[in-house]
Design an enzyme around this catalytic site. Structure first.
Site, PDB file in Angstrom:
ATOM      1  N   GLU A 198     -10.698  -0.931  -5.291  1.00  0.00           N
ATOM      2  CA  GLU A 198     -10.323  -0.403  -3.775  1.00  0.00           C
ATOM      3  C   GLU A 198      -9.034   0.456  -4.336  1.00  0.00           C
ATOM      4  O   GLU A 198      -8.534   0.688  -5.247  1.00  0.00           O
ATOM      5  CB  GLU A 198     -10.005  -1.479  -2.873  1.00  0.00           C
ATOM      6  CG  GLU A 198      -9.037  -2.500  -3.217  1.00  0.00           C
ATOM      7  CD  GLU A 198      -8.727  -3.686  -2.416  1.00  0.00           C
ATOM      8  OE1 GLU A 198      -9.671  -3.762  -1.570  1.00  0.00           O
ATOM      9  OE2 GLU A 198      -7.947  -4.406  -2.757  1.00  0.00           O
ATOM     10  N   ASP A 251       0.767  -1.324   0.011  1.00  0.00           N
ATOM     11  CA  ASP A 251      -0.083  -0.033  -0.005  1.00  0.00           C
ATOM     12  C   ASP A 251       0.957   1.103  -0.015  1.00  0.00           C
ATOM     13  O   ASP A 251       0.753   2.115   0.976  1.00  0.00           O
ATOM     14  CB  ASP A 251      -0.874  -0.166   1.215  1.00  0.00           C
ATOM     15  CG  ASP A 251      -1.823  -1.335   1.195  1.00  0.00           C
ATOM     16  OD1 ASP A 251      -2.382  -1.766   0.140  1.00  0.00           O
ATOM     17  OD2 ASP A 251      -2.039  -1.659   2.548  1.00  0.00           O
TER      18      ASP A 251
END
Length: 462
Positions: free
Chosen positions: A199, A33
């Site tokens: 997402e 991430d």
């Protein structure tokens, strides 16, 4: 206490190195991430962190790495953790972060859970410096719990209005107030529906156009993106930024411009699969350079390659260099070509007194530091070390792990793993620009020594 060692008398090449990164860019921990921030000539790369023993998602803190050249990355350790938000679940769910700057403050936005998935919230912490420490800004969630609360991304527009986007399996947004820790208006679903959105949104603006990049089409996940003339849409879905790949069930983009170049960050499972053929949620951050089309659109990029990106500038070895500044590290296996195999051989830890340092170093371990500019020559090398074992040997090589040897010194027991002292050795043959390899030799069954920082001294002019 300083000790001086003899030097290895070997003539080194004065070869100029066209230094390049290798993906994944962090090898000392599993990272995911990526959330890059450009500040004051430095890339601050915030990441989530998969625990070493994770099989599913096990994530408890957020970490920071910095670089001035996109190749050598310095580990700053954890800048926040679940303990930063004591009202939240403490054993898991430290998911995708982002940090933004406003008013000389730095705001960290993270999705965490209060009772376990799917009851996620979005929290915010604040710091005076990009490296933290970050402190809980509210004592409660910024965005109340909902099943779609995941992966916040924040952007401050030219007119001062800030926007928070997030969501799975559709994106939502709110307008943040100037204080960056509250919002006005209702939570709104972005539209029209993006058919490949999954997402991990990344929201930014470039040359008057707004971009919403995201992990697409689960699972496997690629990277998609949409464009708009407004920060709240409507969004036009564009061609894939990166097609899905069976080697990676997930993805998560972070996009920046830095020193005249455009970069997209993501992650893969390369280091996990170097250890086992079994898929586990142990991810590793990657980066690629790309160029925009004339109309601002982004050409579809190939899957993450091993080579990474080219170095921007060189590293100055005559200033203090943190030992945790690393382009690549691995145990040396099956020969000296470090690009063949990867195996963990050291760790980094954070101490209140010395900060982050290299530890748990095993024999035949190597650290590559790319594009080191020795200029007209170096005369000595000094390192801050500590050892509570039998110690070991530190060798310095140029250009390859088995390249020209410019110095070697024995590091003995210093009286403990935090008993730091400087050790100095003479070096010869180091001039011009080279990749520098620190080679650690000794027993493989126990750690050899810790290293906090190092520096070279310039050769005297004749």
């Amino acid at each position: 206490m300083m000790r001086t060692h003899g030097f290895a008398c070997l003539v080194a090449f004065s070869l100029a190195v066209d230094a390049q990164a290798e993906n994944p860019i962090i090898q000392t921990r599993f990272t995911a991430d990526p959330a890059p921030l450009v500040h004051d000539g430095t890339v601050y790369l915030y990441t989530s962190h998969d625990e070493d023993d994770a099989r599913g998602f096990v994530m408890r803190d957020w970490r920071l790495y910095t670089s001035k050249d996109m190749v050598n990355w310095t580990d700053h350790g954890a800048v926040a953790s679940l303990a930063t938000f004591p009202w939240a679940r403490q054993d898991n769910d430290a998911w995708a972060p982002q940090v933004v700057e406003r008013g000389k403050k730095f705001y960290l936005y993270v999705p965490i859970s209060v009772e376990g998935w799917p009851k996620n919230v979005i929290a915010v912490a604040v710091a005076d410096k990009p490296e933290g420490p970050f402190k809980d800004a509210l004592g409660h969630p910024l965005i109340a719990k909902a099943s779609y609360n995941i992966d916040p991304t924040v952007f401050v527009d030219d007119d001062g209005q800030a926007y928070l986007y997030w969501g799975n399996p559709e994106p939502y947004y709110v307008k943040l107030n100037k204080d960056m820790i509250s919002y006005s208006g209702e939570v709104t679903k972005a539209g029209p529906k993006l058919t490949n959105y999954q997402e991990g949104p990344w929201f930014y603006k470039r040359k008057g156009k707004y971009y919403l990049a995201y992990a697409s089409t689960c699972c496997s996940e690629g990277i998609g993106y949409a464009m708009s003339d407004s920060p709240t849409g409507p969004w036009k879905q564009m061609n894939p930024l990166m097609e899905p790949n069976k080697a990676s069930s997930g993805n998560h983009p972070g996009i920046i411009d830095f020193k005249g170049n455009s970069y997209v960050f993501g992650f893969n499972y390369q280091l996990n699969f170097a250890e086992t053929p079994i898929h586990r949620e142990r991810r590793s951050v990657t980066v690629a350079k790309f160029d925009y089309n004339a109309d601002g659109s982004i050409p579809t990029q190939p899957w993450w390659n091993r080579e990474g990106v080219k170095q921007l500038g060189t590293l100055d070895p005559f200033k203090r260099v943190e030992a945790e500044t690393i382009a690549w590290t691995t145990a040396i296996q099956g020969g000296w070509d470090h690009t063949i195999d990867w195996a963990p051989c050291l760790k980094t830890e954070k101490d209140e007194k010395v900060g982050v340092y290299v530890t748990d170093v095993r024999g035949t371990c190597s650290i590559k530091v790319a594009g080191v500019d020795f200029a007209k020559g170096a005369s000595s090398f000094t390192a801050s070390v500590a050892s509570g074992s039998q110690g070991g040997t530190l060798e310095l090589h140029l250009d390859r792990a088995d390249g020209p040897l410019i110095g070697s010194m024995k590091i003995a027991n210093t009286g403990g793993w935090q008993a730091w002292r400087e050790e100095t050795m003479q070096v010869t043959g180091a001039s011009g620009v080279h990749d520098l390899f620190l080679i650690f030799k000794g027993g493989r069954d126990e750690p050899l020594f810790n290293v906090d920082y190092w520096r070279f001294a310039k050769a005297e002019k004749k």
